[in-house]
Design a protein around this motif. Structure first.
Motif, PDB file in Angstrom:
ATOM      1  N   VAL A   1       0.842  -1.193   0.000  1.00 59.14           N
ATOM      2  CA  VAL A   1       0.000   0.000   0.000  1.00 59.14           C
ATOM      3  C   VAL A   1       0.880   1.247   0.000  1.00 59.14           C
ATOM      4  CG1 VAL A   1      -0.163   0.038   2.516  1.00 59.14           C
ATOM      5  CG2 VAL A   1      -1.951   1.142   1.148  1.00 59.14           C
ATOM      6  N   PHE A   2       0.448   2.251  -0.736  1.00 60.83           N
ATOM      7  CA  PHE A   2       1.111   3.562  -0.793  1.00 60.83           C
ATOM      8  C   PHE A   2       0.314   4.512   0.087  1.00 60.83           C
ATOM      9  CE2 PHE A   2       1.399   7.829  -2.534  1.00 60.83           C
ATOM     10  CZ  PHE A   2       2.750   7.997  -2.803  1.00 60.83           C
ATOM     11  N   ARG A   3       1.011   5.275   0.926  1.00 61.95           N
ATOM     12  CA  ARG A   3       0.313   6.185   1.841  1.00 61.95           C
ATOM     13  C   ARG A   3       0.799   7.614   1.640  1.00 61.95           C
ATOM     14  NH1 ARG A   3       1.151   1.520   5.261  1.00 61.95           N
ATOM     15  NH2 ARG A   3      -0.880   0.641   5.889  1.00 61.95           N
ATOM     16  N   TYR A   4      -0.147   8.508   1.403  1.00 66.23           N
ATOM     17  CA  TYR A   4       0.125   9.943   1.277  1.00 66.23           C
ATOM     18  C   TYR A   4      -0.390  10.624   2.543  1.00 66.23           C
ATOM     19  CZ  TYR A   4      -0.167  14.763  -0.456  1.00 66.23           C
ATOM     20  OH  TYR A   4      -0.037  16.121  -0.616  1.00 66.23           O
ATOM     21  N   VAL A   5       0.465  11.389   3.202  1.00 63.95           N
ATOM     22  CA  VAL A   5       0.121  11.989   4.496  1.00 63.95           C
ATOM     23  C   VAL A   5      -0.640  13.300   4.275  1.00 63.95           C
ATOM     24  CG1 VAL A   5       0.998  12.837   6.705  1.00 63.95           C
ATOM     25  CG2 VAL A   5       2.193  10.975   5.515  1.00 63.95           C
ATOM     26  N   GLU A   6      -1.870  13.333   4.749  1.00 65.96           N
ATOM     27  CA  GLU A   6      -2.650  14.577   4.712  1.00 65.96           C
ATOM     28  C   GLU A   6      -2.471  15.377   5.997  1.00 65.96           C
ATOM     29  OE1 GLU A   6      -6.255  14.357   1.629  1.00 65.96           O
ATOM     30  OE2 GLU A   6      -6.790  13.936   3.699  1.00 65.96           O
ATOM     31  N   ASP A   7      -2.397  14.668   7.104  1.00 68.99           N
ATOM     32  CA  ASP A   7      -2.222  15.350   8.381  1.00 68.99           C
ATOM     33  C   ASP A   7      -1.570  14.370   9.355  1.00 68.99           C
ATOM     34  OD1 ASP A   7      -2.651  17.645  10.174  1.00 68.99           O
ATOM     35  OD2 ASP A   7      -3.945  16.241  11.250  1.00 68.99           O
ATOM     36  N   GLY A   8      -0.703  14.902  10.213  1.00 70.80           N
ATOM     37  CA  GLY A   8      -0.065  14.034  11.201  1.00 70.80           C
ATOM     38  C   GLY A   8       1.421  13.881  10.955  1.00 70.80           C
ATOM     39  N   GLU A   9       1.992  12.788  11.476  1.00 68.85           N
ATOM     40  CA  GLU A   9       3.444  12.607  11.417  1.00 68.85           C
ATOM     41  C   GLU A   9       3.765  11.116  11.527  1.00 68.85           C
ATOM     42  OE1 GLU A   9       7.363  14.494  13.704  1.00 68.85           O
ATOM     43  OE2 GLU A   9       5.387  14.458  14.683  1.00 68.85           O
ATOM     44  N   ILE A  10       4.648  10.635  10.639  1.00 70.09           N
ATOM     45  CA  ILE A  10       5.075   9.235  10.643  1.00 70.09           C
ATOM     46  C   ILE A  10       6.576   9.191  10.885  1.00 70.09           C
ATOM     47  CG2 ILE A  10       5.285   7.116   9.277  1.00 70.09           C
ATOM     48  CD1 ILE A  10       2.794   7.996   7.741  1.00 70.09           C
ATOM     49  N   GLU A  11       7.007   8.316  11.784  1.00 72.50           N
ATOM     50  CA  GLU A  11       8.423   8.213  12.113  1.00 72.50           C
ATOM     51  C   GLU A  11       8.960   6.824  11.778  1.00 72.50           C
ATOM     52  OE1 GLU A  11       8.799   8.820  16.321  1.00 72.50           O
ATOM     53  OE2 GLU A  11       7.354   7.248  16.822  1.00 72.50           O
ATOM     54  N   VAL A  12      10.272   6.780  11.459  1.00 73.87           N
ATOM     55  CA  VAL A  12      10.974   5.511  11.279  1.00 73.87           C
ATOM     56  C   VAL A  12      11.380   5.012  12.654  1.00 73.87           C
ATOM     57  CG1 VAL A  12      12.966   4.357  10.241  1.00 73.87           C
ATOM     58  CG2 VAL A  12      11.809   6.214   9.009  1.00 73.87           C
ATOM     59  N   VAL A  13      11.142   3.726  12.916  1.00 77.60           N
ATOM     60  CA  VAL A  13      11.366   3.156  14.242  1.00 77.60           C
ATOM     61  C   VAL A  13      12.472   2.105  14.171  1.00 77.60           C
ATOM     62  CG1 VAL A  13      10.303   1.868  16.143  1.00 77.60           C
ATOM     63  CG2 VAL A  13       8.973   3.570  14.861  1.00 77.60           C
ATOM     64  N   ASN A  14      13.344   2.122  15.167  1.00 74.55           N
ATOM     65  CA  ASN A  14      14.351   1.071  15.290  1.00 74.55           C
ATOM     66  C   ASN A  14      13.645  -0.237  15.635  1.00 74.55           C
ATOM     67  OD1 ASN A  14      16.313  -0.726  16.645  1.00 74.55           O
ATOM     68  ND2 ASN A  14      17.727   0.982  16.337  1.00 74.55           N
ATOM     69  N   ALA A  15      13.807  -1.247  14.787  1.00 77.12           N
ATOM     70  CA  ALA A  15      13.072  -2.501  14.963  1.00 77.12           C
ATOM     71  C   ALA A  15      13.502  -3.258  16.213  1.00 77.12           C
ATOM     72  CB  ALA A  15      13.255  -3.385  13.741  1.00 77.12           C
ATOM     73  N   TYR A  16      14.685  -2.931  16.746  1.00 82.73           N
ATOM     74  CA  TYR A  16      15.181  -3.644  17.918  1.00 82.73           C
ATOM     75  C   TYR A  16      14.750  -2.977  19.235  1.00 82.73           C
ATOM     76  CZ  TYR A  16      18.180  -5.829  14.435  1.00 82.73           C
ATOM     77  OH  TYR A  16      18.639  -6.503  13.333  1.00 82.73           O
ATOM     78  N   THR A  17      14.585  -1.648  19.211  1.00 80.77           N
ATOM     79  CA  THR A  17      14.301  -0.928  20.456  1.00 80.77           C
ATOM     80  C   THR A  17      12.931  -0.263  20.484  1.00 80.77           C
ATOM     81  OG1 THR A  17      15.244   1.155  19.647  1.00 80.77           O
ATOM     82  CG2 THR A  17      16.760  -0.434  20.677  1.00 80.77           C
ATOM     83  N   ASP A  18      12.270  -0.150  19.330  1.00 79.66           N
ATOM     84  CA  ASP A  18      10.995   0.556  19.187  1.00 79.66           C
ATOM     85  C   ASP A  18      11.126   2.058  19.469  1.00 79.66           C
ATOM     86  OD1 ASP A  18       9.555  -1.560  18.309  1.00 79.66           O
ATOM     87  OD2 ASP A  18       8.478  -1.945  20.170  1.00 79.66           O
TER      88      ASP A  18
END
Length: 546
Positions: free
Chosen positions: A48-65
């Protein structure tokens, strides 16, 4: 990590146009995620492709969250990566940093939009490529290799990942970093291992297993039908994939090791038009792979075709070495050639432990502080010598003949002669290998006199001869006395790329009489698709040459 910030700043300067966003809304749907919700985890389908209209998405370290990068995705930016194009899996975890509203477009619908709106496609692919490049440059991935320098199987995974542009992290066995990773995952790693994410530890990893974890070939169904099967992912095969996809053909490129083939191991190609400062073979073919995926061409790797047969209805069936099958109305043979395995005692024993058939960044690391020995006098051997001379104490090139004039481009042989870190031994061959668990020395013999002497080395590169990969063709088409595929007038065919059996075409190095150059392979792969199209749409006319 700052490079992703540059990527996102570029996106802010060149956002999707209002018309692009309107097209996304029409093809997708709105979705809202609460703060802390994961939108992607490593290995999950990137569907799925996601276009952000509002809000914030962060990259997370898979080992520590914990948040992994300083930059985040906000309004007018989008979430996605190269895996979206080929149906693979996410390589990094992504989470809503606060309540976030996005437009979600399913993968198939998104690929259709990108084909219809090239301006939008250009922006998206540029950003996807930049994100993958950032991961490769920073060695930032949830695929972690421990003990690459100590274990042949882990080195195989490193080679597979590097040659296929899959980001990974490599940690020395028993290093503080490896121990810290093990503690974070609550596991004990006392021997070489491959870790994926937080929970999966593989001590007997294979490229096939890693490809499965990464989601490659996730949606390849057994006995699935395509318009054309392209066997071989070198320059010829990838070029055919680009043009087949652009012509609307349902195409599958099958590669058993790495996209790029033998050309993918070339550290620098300087005589390919359009790249005056040179380009590595891996980068050149990777760009083609992304381009082909944009047009809908699919890639299956690592998959080796074990046999090919023609079915009663005329279609062809390719059976992989894992017994999976796919069908195609036509087949393009682009399997290329491989370096010959020389009849040197103990050669197989040291393959991957001092004997190599490619000179990439991985092999260059093994050459530090040692003398690298290269067998071969062609362009690949010359490019390898120039590349390895940056890391090896010195490079010795062994040539059976008395000159490089007939086998190597003039510009390249001149550079070898001028480089003080490279020695060329003419009329010389390797007759013995020495060492216990790893190569330690080789014995050289002067062909004219028979005199021998030993030299210490931990890295021997075999880049001589060309053996065509045609065993899997099962006797379906005519081959010459050296195993290369006969095409054109020699088998009574109207097309210069047609073989003795209608519907099977051959391009690139595997074709008898072909010019063994990257540019030639790309050209043949591009041109053959028109003949495939003619065969599929007007088979009788294609066979008669009308």
């Amino acid at each position: 990590m700052e490079t992703i910030g540059a990527d996102l700043r570029h996106m802010q300067r060149t956002p999707l146009a209002d018309s692009h966003v309107a097209a996304l809304r029409a093809a997708g749907k709105l979705a809202t995620y609460p703060a802390g919700a994961f939108l992607a985890r490593p290995g999950e389908p990137a569907d799925v492709f996601r276009y952000v209209e509002d809000g914030e998405i962060e990259v997370v370290n898979a080992y520590t969250d914990q948040r992994h990068l300083n930059s985040t995705l906000g309004p007018t930016q989008f979430m996605g990566e190269i895996a979206l194009l080929n149906g693979g899996g996410w390589s990094m975890a992504m989470r809503a940093a606060r309540e976030t509203r996005v437009i979600e477009v399913p993968r198939e619908a998104m690929l259709a939009l990108m084909a219809q709106i090239p301006e939008m496609s250009d922006i998206i692919i540029t950003v996807f490529a930049a994100r993958r490049r950032r991961q490769l440059d920073d060695r930032d991935s949830t695929l972690t290799l421990i003990g690459e320098d100590d274990d042949r199987n882990v080195r195989r995974i490193a080679e597979f990942a590097a040659r296929n542009r899959i980001p990974y992290t490599s940690l020395p066995l028993h290093s503080p970093e490896a121990e810290a990773t093990a503690r974070t995952c609550s596991i004990a790693v006392s021997e070489p291992a491959v870790i994926f994410g937080r929970d999966v530890v593989i001590t007997d990893a294979t490229p096939e297993r890693v490809a499965q974890l990464l989601g490659l070939n996730r949606d390849l169904k057994n006995d699935e039908a395509f318009d054309v099967l392209i066997v071989g992912g070198g320059p010829a095969g990838v070029a055919a994939g680009v043009y087949a996809g652009s012509e609307g053909l349902r195409a599958l490129v099958i590669e058993d090791v790495a996209i790029g083939g033998q050309a993918g191991t070339s550290s620098r190609i300087e005589n390919y038009m359009g790249f005056p400062t040179g380009i590595s073979g891996g980068d050149l073919v990777w760009r083609g792979e992304v381009q082909a995926m944009k047009f809908g061409t699919r890639f299956a790797m690592p998959r080796r075709v074990a046999s090919l047969e023609q079915l009663d209805g005329g279609d062809y069936c390719a059976t992989f070495d894992n017994d999976e099958r796919v069908r195609g109305r036509a087949v393009i043979v682009a399997a290329g050639v491989q370096y010959r395995r020389l009849p040197i005692p103990r050669l197989g024993e040291f393959e991957g432990n001092g004997v190599y058939y490619a000179a990439t960044e991985i092999e260059a690391r093994y050459c530090k502080g040692t003398q690298a020995v290269i067998i071969g006098g062609g362009n690949s051997a010359g490019q390898a010598a120039m590349y390895l001379s940056r890391s090896a104490k010195c490079v010795r090139v062994l040539v059976r003949g008395s000159s490089l004039a007939a086998s190597m481009s003039s510009y390249l042989s001149s550079r070898l002669d001028a480089d003080p870190g490279i020695e060329i031994d003419y009329g010389t061959e390797v007759v013995a290998l020495h060492g216990d668990e790893h190569l330690e020395a080789v014995t050289l013999r002067e062909i004219a006199t028979g005199a021998t002497h030993d030299i210490a080395t931990r890295a021997l590169f075999v880049m001589v001869g060309a053996a065509p990969n045609t065993d899997w063709l099962s006797g379906l088409i005519a081959l010459d006395d050296k195993g290369f595929v006969k095409t054109g007038a020699g088998v009574g065919a109207a097309s210069p790329f047609a073989t003795s059996r209608p519907g099977i075409f051959a391009v690139g190095d595997i074709r008898a009489g072909s010019v063994k150059r990257v540019a030639s392979a790309v050209g043949e792969g591009s041109v053959v698709v028109s003949k495939v199209w003619e065969f599929l749409n007007n088979p009788l006319e294609a066979l008669s040459g009308a």
